[in-house]
Write a protein that holds these residues in place. Structure first.
Motif, PDB file in Angstrom:
ATOM      1  N   MET A   1       0.845  -1.177   0.000  1.00 45.18           N
ATOM      2  CA  MET A   1       0.000   0.000   0.000  1.00 45.18           C
ATOM      3  C   MET A   1       0.890   1.241   0.000  1.00 45.18           C
ATOM      4  N   ASP A   2       0.525   2.226  -0.819  1.00 42.88           N
ATOM      5  CA  ASP A   2       1.177   3.528  -0.831  1.00 42.88           C
ATOM      6  C   ASP A   2       0.252   4.522  -0.143  1.00 42.88           C
ATOM      7  N   SER A   3       0.830   5.521   0.533  1.00 40.82           N
ATOM      8  CA  SER A   3       0.021   6.491   1.256  1.00 40.82           C
ATOM      9  C   SER A   3       0.757   7.820   1.317  1.00 40.82           C
ATOM     10  N   ASP A   4      -0.005   8.899   1.303  1.00 38.70           N
ATOM     11  CA  ASP A   4       0.575  10.233   1.409  1.00 38.70           C
ATOM     12  C   ASP A   4      -0.443  11.150   2.074  1.00 38.70           C
ATOM     13  N   ILE A   5       0.051  12.242   2.653  1.00 36.52           N
ATOM     14  CA  ILE A   5      -0.812  13.234   3.298  1.00 36.52           C
ATOM     15  C   ILE A   5      -0.743  14.530   2.513  1.00 36.52           C
ATOM     16  N   PHE A   6      -1.912  15.120   2.267  1.00 34.72           N
ATOM     17  CA  PHE A   6      -2.022  16.385   1.554  1.00 34.72           C
ATOM     18  C   PHE A   6      -2.627  17.432   2.485  1.00 34.72           C
ATOM     19  N   ASP A   7      -2.095  18.639   2.414  1.00 37.24           N
ATOM     20  CA  ASP A   7      -2.651  19.757   3.167  1.00 37.24           C
ATOM     21  C   ASP A   7      -3.801  20.353   2.374  1.00 37.24           C
ATOM     22  N   VAL A   8      -4.909  20.613   3.065  1.00 39.39           N
ATOM     23  CA  VAL A   8      -6.094  21.190   2.433  1.00 39.39           C
ATOM     24  C   VAL A   8      -6.564  22.356   3.291  1.00 39.39           C
ATOM     25  N   HIS A   9      -6.762  23.501   2.666  1.00 37.42           N
ATOM     26  CA  HIS A   9      -7.337  24.655   3.357  1.00 37.42           C
ATOM     27  C   HIS A   9      -8.825  24.662   3.035  1.00 37.42           C
ATOM     28  N   THR A  10      -9.656  24.452   4.041  1.00 29.86           N
ATOM     29  CA  THR A  10     -11.093  24.351   3.794  1.00 29.86           C
ATOM     30  C   THR A  10     -11.770  25.717   3.718  1.00 29.86           C
ATOM     31  N   GLY A  11     -11.100  26.768   4.111  1.00 31.96           N
ATOM     32  CA  GLY A  11     -11.625  28.124   3.929  1.00 31.96           C
ATOM     33  C   GLY A  11     -12.864  28.417   4.737  1.00 31.96           C
ATOM     34  N   THR A  12     -13.760  29.214   4.160  1.00 32.57           N
ATOM     35  CA  THR A  12     -14.947  29.652   4.889  1.00 32.57           C
ATOM     36  C   THR A  12     -16.180  28.804   4.580  1.00 32.57           C
ATOM     37  N   GLU A  13     -16.085  27.923   3.610  1.00 28.53           N
ATOM     38  CA  GLU A  13     -17.225  27.079   3.240  1.00 28.53           C
ATOM     39  C   GLU A  13     -17.164  25.762   4.015  1.00 28.53           C
ATOM     40  N   MET A  14     -18.318  25.182   4.308  1.00 28.64           N
ATOM     41  CA  MET A  14     -18.356  23.913   5.026  1.00 28.64           C
ATOM     42  C   MET A  14     -17.939  22.743   4.132  1.00 28.64           C
ATOM     43  N   VAL A  15     -18.092  22.875   2.803  1.00 25.57           N
ATOM     44  CA  VAL A  15     -17.840  21.780   1.873  1.00 25.57           C
ATOM     45  C   VAL A  15     -16.696  22.169   0.928  1.00 25.57           C
ATOM     46  N   THR A  16     -15.656  21.318   0.886  1.00 24.08           N
ATOM     47  CA  THR A  16     -14.494  21.568   0.038  1.00 24.08           C
ATOM     48  C   THR A  16     -14.258  20.360  -0.861  1.00 24.08           C
ATOM     49  N   ASP A  17     -14.260  20.568  -2.160  1.00 24.88           N
ATOM     50  CA  ASP A  17     -14.059  19.494  -3.136  1.00 24.88           C
ATOM     51  C   ASP A  17     -12.586  19.081  -3.162  1.00 24.88           C
ATOM     52  N   VAL A  18     -12.318  17.791  -2.950  1.00 23.71           N
ATOM     53  CA  VAL A  18     -10.947  17.253  -2.991  1.00 23.71           C
ATOM     54  C   VAL A  18     -10.819  16.129  -4.015  1.00 23.71           C
ATOM     55  N   THR A  19     -11.760  16.058  -4.952  1.00 20.65           N
ATOM     56  CA  THR A  19     -11.734  15.012  -5.972  1.00 20.65           C
ATOM     57  C   THR A  19     -10.434  15.050  -6.764  1.00 20.65           C
ATOM     58  N   SER A  20      -9.987  16.231  -7.121  1.00 23.97           N
ATOM     59  CA  SER A  20      -8.774  16.342  -7.944  1.00 23.97           C
ATOM     60  C   SER A  20      -7.543  15.829  -7.202  1.00 23.97           C
ATOM     61  N   VAL A  21      -7.487  15.992  -5.895  1.00 25.07           N
ATOM     62  CA  VAL A  21      -6.358  15.486  -5.105  1.00 25.07           C
ATOM     63  C   VAL A  21      -6.303  13.960  -5.214  1.00 25.07           C
ATOM     64  N   ALA A  22      -7.442  13.319  -4.992  1.00 20.04           N
ATOM     65  CA  ALA A  22      -7.501  11.855  -5.059  1.00 20.04           C
ATOM     66  C   ALA A  22      -7.258  11.356  -6.474  1.00 20.04           C
ATOM     67  N   SER A  23      -7.821  12.038  -7.461  1.00 18.88           N
ATOM     68  CA  SER A  23      -7.643  11.633  -8.859  1.00 18.88           C
ATOM     69  C   SER A  23      -6.182  11.679  -9.277  1.00 18.88           C
ATOM     70  N   ARG A  24      -5.511  12.782  -8.940  1.00 21.68           N
ATOM     71  CA  ARG A  24      -4.084  12.906  -9.290  1.00 21.68           C
ATOM     72  C   ARG A  24      -3.255  11.825  -8.599  1.00 21.68           C
ATOM     73  N   LEU A  36      -9.454   7.258   1.442  1.00 19.85           N
ATOM     74  CA  LEU A  36      -9.266   8.647   1.862  1.00 19.85           C
ATOM     75  C   LEU A  36      -9.659   8.762   3.323  1.00 19.85           C
ATOM     76  N   PHE A  37      -8.893   9.550   4.076  1.00 22.30           N
ATOM     77  CA  PHE A  37      -9.122   9.677   5.514  1.00 22.30           C
ATOM     78  C   PHE A  37      -8.748  11.079   5.960  1.00 22.30           C
ATOM     79  N   VAL A  38      -9.633  11.732   6.701  1.00 23.61           N
ATOM     80  CA  VAL A  38      -9.294  13.014   7.320  1.00 23.61           C
ATOM     81  C   VAL A  38      -9.031  12.745   8.804  1.00 23.61           C
ATOM     82  N   PRO A  39      -7.770  12.881   9.236  1.00 20.33           N
ATOM     83  CA  PRO A  39      -7.416  12.551  10.621  1.00 20.33           C
ATOM     84  C   PRO A  39      -7.734  13.706  11.582  1.00 20.33           C
ATOM     85  N   HIS A  40      -9.010  14.048  11.645  1.00 18.84           N
ATOM     86  CA  HIS A  40      -9.452  15.155  12.500  1.00 18.84           C
ATOM     87  C   HIS A  40     -10.737  14.753  13.218  1.00 18.84           C
ATOM     88  N   ALA A  41     -10.911  15.235  14.420  1.00 21.58           N
ATOM     89  CA  ALA A  41     -12.090  14.901  15.229  1.00 21.58           C
ATOM     90  C   ALA A  41     -13.306  15.743  14.860  1.00 21.58           C
TER      91      ALA A  41
END
Length: 133
Positions: A1-24, A36-41
């Motif tokens: 298994m390969d794995s990597d962590i990407f930084d994402v700034h979610t900004g002021t909106e509750m919903v942030t599209d990350v499809t392109s991150v996973a696709s790439r 895909l996993f967001v390691p946040h509570a």
């Protein structure tokens, strides 16, 4: 298994599209599974249609289900921050998607989004892993 962590700034909106991150990340990897996993509570992941006003509809649904009021026992952070800690019980912190010939096997209108109602922290991590098939 390969794995990597990407930084994402979610900004002021509750919903942030990350499809392109996973696709790439999956591009050129052949067949397998993308996890895909967001390691946040206080954040989760969802599959929704984006660009057709589904994002504000989802945010409104979260507001109705889990209002940002000072009604929660969890009291640190901004008023109503307890809601943010309840959110992942309703919107999972992980997703697993099929990958066919290096492409995410999403439906025509499906996109991967981070759902994050936490106004105290808008910098998130997204762990993307690939398991070859």
């Amino acid at each position: 298994m390969d794995s990597d962590i990407f930084d994402v700034h979610t900004g002021t909106e509750m919903v942030t599209d990350v499809t392109s991150v996973a696709s790439r990340y999956c591009r050129g990897r052949g067949d397998g599974l993308c996890h895909l996993f967001v390691p946040h509570a206080t954040a989760g992941l969802a599959l929704i249609e984006t660009g057709a006003l589904s994002e504000p509809d989802l945010a409104d649904a979260v507001e109705r289900l889990l209002p940002r009021e000072d009604i929660y026992r969890h009291r640190h952070g901004s008023p109503g921050h307890g809601r943010d800690h309840v959110l992942p019980a309703f919107i999972s912190s992980s997703l697993t998607l099929p990958v066919i010939d290096g492409d995410l096997a999403l439906g025509t209108w499906q996109s991967v989004v981070i759902v994050d109602s936490n106004v105290d922290n808008k910098d998130r991590h997204l762990r993307v892993s690939f398991l070859s098939g």
